[in-house]
Design an enzyme around this catalytic site. Structure first.
Site: not given
Length: 213
Positions: A65, A94, A120, A146, A169, A196
């Site tokens: 992250k 991300d 991301e 996602e 996803d 995802h």
């Protein structure tokens, strides 16, 4: 749930796993360890211990992250993880929609120094123009999608070039059937796909299609 259950029944009736029913491109798929969350009273030392655990399990790619602390702190985290995993393994970051476009570009230029495989969700998911500006400016691919739950939303992401890699996803999109429609659009636009979450479903889709990363 109904759509996924029907595909499951089709596979059982044919006595074949779903990835073979849908194309059977490969029986093994590359995967990455997704972690590096911000936790209270944990710093770089604890992050590296976490990543070491992923390496011990054999992962060749790791995602952490960024965006919830200062850029200086995030760069320390990214630099430390890159130093631990070495130059050959893949590292993704991300942001979970943390930045405005200008900040995302500034931060992205810094992350690029550590050979990031993808960046991301740097901006708010509905800010297609902002995401497109980030994607057009940086060399690192922008990944997103996602949170998108219709083929029409993915059409807009793709047409606006708001992402270089999309992350559909099946559990969010409404099932495998809709995921296949989105994947076909990605093929037509030469856009990579990284499914995802929901590994028990999406691993079959990754095994079925050659364009899945």
């Amino acid at each position: 749930a109904v759509d996924i259950a029907i595909w499951d029944l089709i596979g059982k009736s044919l006595k074949q796993p779903i990835h073979r029913v849908l194309g059977g491109y490969r029986d093994e798929v590359p995967c990455y360890a997704s972690g590096g969350y911000y936790r209270e009273n944990e710093g770089v030392k604890e992050l590296l211990k976490e990543v070491e655990g992923y390496l011990d399990k054999g992962f060749k790619a790791v995602k952490i992250k960024v965006g919830a602390v200062s850029l200086k702190q995030d760069l320390e985290r990214v630099k430390a993880v890159r130093g631990l995993i070495g130059p050959e393994l893949q590292l993704m970051v991300d942001a979970n929609n943390a930045y405005d476009p200008h900040t995302a570009i500034r931060a992205g230029r810094e992350y690029e120094k550590y050979d990031i495989y993808w960046y991301e969700e740097p901006v708010w998911p509905d800010d297609l123009q902002g995401s497109a500006a980030v994607a057009a400016t940086l060399d690192t691919p922008v990944a997103s999608g996602e949170l998108e739950y219709t083929r029409y939303g993915f059409r807009d992401i793709i047409q606006n070039r708001a992402a270089d890699i999309i992350q559909p996803d099946a559990a969010i999109l409404g099932g495998i059937t809709e995921w296949l429609r989105v994947n076909s659009m990605a093929v037509a636009w030469s856009i990579g796909v990284a499914p995802h979450n929901a590994q028990e479903i999406n691993s079959h889709l990754a095994g079925a299609k050659p364009n899945v990363l």
